[in-house]
Design a protein around this motif. Structure first.
Motif, short mmCIF file in Angstrom:
data_model
loop_
_atom_site.label_atom_id
_atom_site.label_comp_id
_atom_site.label_asym_id
_atom_site.label_seq_id
_atom_site.Cartn_x
_atom_site.Cartn_y
_atom_site.Cartn_z
N GLU A 43 0.80 -1.22 0.00
CA GLU A 43 0.00 0.00 0.00
C GLU A 43 0.84 1.28 0.00
N ALA A 44 1.90 1.30 0.78
CA ALA A 44 2.71 2.51 0.89
C ALA A 44 3.31 2.91 -0.45
N ASP A 45 3.90 1.92 -1.17
CA ASP A 45 4.50 2.23 -2.46
C ASP A 45 3.46 2.55 -3.51
N ILE A 46 2.31 1.88 -3.45
CA ILE A 46 1.23 2.19 -4.39
C ILE A 46 0.76 3.63 -4.19
N GLN A 47 0.65 4.03 -2.93
CA GLN A 47 0.23 5.39 -2.63
C GLN A 47 1.23 6.41 -3.16
N LEU A 48 2.53 6.11 -2.98
CA LEU A 48 3.56 7.00 -3.49
C LEU A 48 3.50 7.11 -5.01
N PHE A 49 3.24 5.97 -5.66
CA PHE A 49 3.12 5.98 -7.13
C PHE A 49 1.95 6.86 -7.56
N CYS A 50 0.82 6.68 -6.89
CA CYS A 50 -0.37 7.46 -7.24
C CYS A 50 -0.12 8.95 -7.07
N GLU A 51 0.59 9.31 -6.00
CA GLU A 51 0.91 10.72 -5.77
C GLU A 51 1.86 11.24 -6.84
N ALA A 52 2.78 10.38 -7.29
CA ALA A 52 3.77 10.80 -8.27
C ALA A 52 3.16 11.07 -9.64
N VAL A 53 2.16 10.27 -10.03
CA VAL A 53 1.57 10.42 -11.37
C VAL A 53 0.37 11.36 -11.36
N GLU A 54 -0.06 11.77 -10.18
CA GLU A 54 -1.20 12.69 -10.09
C GLU A 54 -0.89 13.95 -10.89
N GLY A 55 -1.81 14.35 -11.75
CA GLY A 55 -1.59 15.54 -12.55
C GLY A 55 -1.10 15.24 -13.95
N SER A 56 -0.66 14.00 -14.21
CA SER A 56 -0.28 13.62 -15.56
C SER A 56 -1.52 13.65 -16.44
N PRO A 57 -1.39 14.03 -17.73
CA PRO A 57 -2.55 14.04 -18.62
C PRO A 57 -3.30 12.71 -18.63
N ALA A 58 -2.56 11.62 -18.45
CA ALA A 58 -3.19 10.29 -18.49
C ALA A 58 -4.20 10.11 -17.37
N THR A 59 -3.98 10.81 -16.27
CA THR A 59 -4.87 10.61 -15.12
C THR A 59 -6.21 11.32 -15.28
N ASN A 60 -6.37 12.05 -16.39
CA ASN A 60 -7.68 12.65 -16.66
C ASN A 60 -8.64 11.63 -17.26
N SER A 61 -8.09 10.54 -17.78
CA SER A 61 -8.94 9.50 -18.37
C SER A 61 -9.05 8.26 -17.49
N CYS A 62 -8.06 8.04 -16.65
CA CYS A 62 -8.13 6.95 -15.68
C CYS A 62 -7.37 7.38 -14.44
N SER A 63 -7.76 6.87 -13.30
CA SER A 63 -7.15 7.29 -12.04
C SER A 63 -5.74 6.72 -11.91
N PRO A 64 -4.90 7.32 -11.06
CA PRO A 64 -3.56 6.75 -10.84
C PRO A 64 -3.62 5.30 -10.39
N LEU A 65 -4.58 4.96 -9.54
CA LEU A 65 -4.70 3.59 -9.08
C LEU A 65 -5.06 2.66 -10.23
N GLN A 66 -5.93 3.11 -11.13
CA GLN A 66 -6.28 2.30 -12.29
C GLN A 66 -5.07 2.09 -13.18
N MET A 67 -4.25 3.14 -13.34
CA MET A 67 -3.02 3.01 -14.11
C MET A 67 -2.12 1.95 -13.50
N PHE A 68 -2.00 2.00 -12.18
CA PHE A 68 -1.14 1.02 -11.50
C PHE A 68 -1.68 -0.40 -11.70
N MET A 69 -2.99 -0.57 -11.57
CA MET A 69 -3.58 -1.90 -11.72
C MET A 69 -3.36 -2.45 -13.12
N ILE A 70 -3.45 -1.58 -14.13
CA ILE A 70 -3.23 -2.01 -15.51
C ILE A 70 -1.80 -2.50 -15.68
N MET A 71 -0.84 -1.72 -15.17
CA MET A 71 0.56 -2.11 -15.28
C MET A 71 0.84 -3.39 -14.50
#
Length: 209
Positions: free
Chosen positions: A133-161
């Motif tokens: 959870e801790a590293d997933i949270q850090l990842f989500c915070e790091a990608v927050e604001g990327s254009p990609a996160t306007n179409s899917c959430s950071p957590l969804q991006m992580f789950m896809i990867m």
């Protein structure tokens, strides 16, 4: 004579490596702590000093594999390159390490077995989730604001990867066939195209607005 911290760490590492060898060759259920102690050349007291039971040893195995999550977090913080390219480098590095590093591959294969065997055990599953959870949270915070996160959430991006990477690791384990450079390039290109497509689509929508 009291052992130094370095000697204690060496003993723990010897137990850990002996455990990996036995768990991988003999099987998780078939391997006892006494078996591991004998293989490591230590007493039962010594093994239980470092690992209170076999489950603790399995947790140690999973814990050492958290480097993948940390690599994604580090990649997401690289501002000089597009998000998809930064993450793809981390994924490429993981697949090549799995192919070229036999010790790392054995650790990953054991991790797959552990996940299957203990999937229904709530306490173990909860422990696995907490360590991630801790590293997933850090990842989500790091990608927050990327254009990609306007179409899917950071957590969804992580789950896809995670699904893509985990699926390919499982495939290699089951088939005992390692990915070639071409296979790795194709997997990474597929992921990059997906994230790049999300980012481009988002930019287009913003421009139209």
């Amino acid at each position: 004579m009291r052992r130094t911290r370095e000697e204690a760490e060496q003993t723990k590492e010897s137990i850990f490596q002996a455990g990996i060898e036995l768990l991988a060759t003999k099987g998780i259920h078939e391997t006892s702590m006494s078996d591991i102690a004998r293989a490591a050349g230590v007493s039962r007291g010594a093994i239980y000093w470092h690992f209170e039971n076999k489950e603790a040893l399995l947790r140690e195995i999973r814990g050492r594999l958290q480097s993948f999550y940390k690599s994604l977090v580090d990649a997401a913080h690289i501002d000089s390159a597009p998000l998809a390219e930064s993450i793809s480098r981390a994924v490429r590095k993981l697949f090549k390490k799995y192919r070229n590093d036999a010790a790392f591959r054995r650790l990953q294969d054991l991790n797959i077995k552990i996940s299957v065997l203990y999937a229904g055990k709530d306490s173990f599953a909860d422990d696995i989730i907490k360590t991630e959870e801790a590293d997933i949270q850090l990842f989500c915070e790091a990608v927050e604001g990327s254009p990609a996160t306007n179409s899917c959430s950071p957590l969804q991006m992580f789950m896809i990867m995670e699904s893509l990477v985990g699926g390919l690791l499982i495939r290699q384990y089951i088939r005992q066939e390692l990915l070639s450079d071409e296979d790795i390039d194709a997997a990474v290109a597929f992921m990059v195209k997906g994230f790049s497509g999300i980012e481009e689509k988002t930019k287009t929508i913003h421009q139209e607005q």
